[in-house]
Design an enzyme around this catalytic site. Structure first.
Site, PDB file in Angstrom:
ATOM      1  CB  SER A  66      -0.938   0.007   1.216  1.00 21.86           C
ATOM      2  OG  SER A  66      -0.197  -0.034   2.424  1.00 21.86           O
ATOM      3  CG  HIS A 119      -3.996  -0.727  -1.729  1.00 20.58           C
ATOM      4  ND1 HIS A 119      -4.417   0.548  -2.015  1.00 20.58           N
ATOM      5  CD2 HIS A 119      -3.813  -0.777  -0.391  1.00 20.58           C
ATOM      6  CE1 HIS A 119      -4.464   1.256  -0.900  1.00 20.58           C
ATOM      7  NE2 HIS A 119      -4.108   0.478   0.102  1.00 20.58           N
ATOM      8  CE  LYS A 169      -7.154   0.490   1.129  1.00 25.90           C
ATOM      9  NZ  LYS A 169      -7.782   0.002   2.359  1.00 25.90           N
TER      10      LYS A 169
END
Length: 391
Positions: free
Chosen positions: A180, A208, A239
């Site tokens: 990340s 991610h 996300k």
């Protein structure tokens, strides 16, 4: 009230060193631009990779769920808080991830805590990449298992740790899929081959990578054609998915075990109907609107190339997570403040989130950004970088 003087002393020291930061409230919806302190600025600090936080299909699904089910569930999943939509979404998620089953937690952070703390005992060992996310580190701290740390993406170091741990009941190797802070991708094919060689389990945190890598955003495991060879996939719904929550995708056995033993799952109220419905709609968008991911990667290349041409150091990034490495904590925050003056919101990341001397501006472009906005951002980086003698 007396008693917190020692905390105030530490806060005062942070202010003197230029590392203290206040929270920055947004005054608009998340998007390629946001309003902060009454000023519209280009957003380069959110995890909203695909712009799904405001996608019409997700908003409509949430509104309809609110109307039908209300705003909350009133219970934990194991008592009276499991709606039919919870289980329907988990089946859809498992199918999307090409796994046997899936289970949703309240966040990606609690998913790592719940999985690691429940499946490992004193007879086991967990082997972790040294740059894994804080949620993995804290999850490991909650276990009674022994732990070994291998050098970042160093397969020789990982193999040595596997050799040294041959006498444990279970060996679990844990890695981020995409790291990340640096934006690099874990060498999963090599990790999986080593784990198969030494009879170890593999756990990948795809926070991610979900919605970013793999076919239709299925993640790093799918990206490397490793479906069926990774024991545990953990991810976030907060996300690229654009909503809230975390999940584990694995076997039916692990799902059923975590329902009974995963403490964050057992002792947290279930997701509100609107959250669950919006998450389900996000999976449909990933399957039916692949052009969003294509635009994300097109924008990523444009912005990375621009930063490199300007002379910024973006490290080893291979993904939309693109750090601009500065080094000094105070200078990094000054750079962030100067960028804001130039119309760009790009937050500084300093110790303890990253090691001392590794401070950076972490940027994430999204599918929502236009080329004009990204060029405007690059112009701001150039002006601020030259003003502060960074480039």
């Amino acid at each position: 009230m007396k008693g917190f003087e020692y905390l105030q002393e530490e806060l005062d020291q942070m202010k003197e060193q230029g590392t203290f930061r206040n929270l920055i409230p947004l005054e608009s919806a998340q998007g390629s631009k946001v309003k902060i302190k009454g000023k519209e600025v280009i957003q380069l600090s959110s995890n909203n990779y695909l712009g799904l936080t405001s996608h019409p299909r997700l908003v409509q699904a949430a509104d309809q769920a609110n109307e039908k089910y209300g705003v909350g569930t009133g219970s934990v999943r194991t008592i009276a808080g499991t709606l039919s939509m919870h289980e329907e979404f988990e089946k859809k998620l498992a199918e999307f991830k090409h796994t046997e089953a899936a289970l949703v937690f309240q966040s990606g952070f609690t998913t790592n805590q719940g999985v690691l703390s429940s499946i490992l005992g004193k007879e086991d060992v967990v082997i972790s990449d040294e740059l894994n996310h804080a949620s993995i580190i804290d999850g490991i701290r909650l276990t009674k298992a022994d732990r070994k740390i291998y050098k970042h993406v160093d397969m020789g170091s990982l193999e040595e740790a596997l050799k040294e741990s041959k006498d444990y009941r279970t060996r679990l190797v844990v890695t981020d899929g995409v790291f990340s802070m640096d934006g690099n991708i874990a060498p999963l094919p090599e990790i999986v081959e080593l784990c198969e060689k030494y009879n170890a389990l593999v756990m990948v945190d795809d926070a991610h990578a979900s919605g970013v890598l793999g076919s239709n955003g299925r993640g790093s495991v799918n990206h490397f054609n490793l479906d069926g060879r990774v024991h545990i996939q953990v991810g976030t719904l907060s996300k690229a998915i654009g909503v809230l929550g975390g999940y584990v995708a694995s076997t039916k056995t692990l799902r059923e075990y975590l329902i009974h033993k995963g403490r964050p799952f057992l002792f947290s109220t279930s997701h509100p109907p609107a959250v669950t419905a919006a998450n389900a709609a996000a999976i449909d968008v990933l399957l039916e609107e692949p052009e969003l991911i294509e635009k994300l990667w097109e924008n990523t290349k444009f912005f990375k190339d621009g930063l490199t041409k300007l002379g910024f150091d973006t490290g080893i990034s291979q993904t939309p997570v693109t750090p601009v490495l500065i080094g000094d904590d105070a200078l990094t925050h000054k750079f962030s403040d100067e960028l804001f003056e130039q119309g760009v919101f790009a937050q500084g990341i300093v110790f303890p989130t990253v090691p001392k001397g590794k401070a950076r501006i972490r940027t994430i472009v999204t599918a929502e950004h236009s080329k004009e906005e990204l060029q405007e951002a690059l112009d701001a980086f150039e002006k601020a970088g030259r003003k502060l003698a960074i480039i």
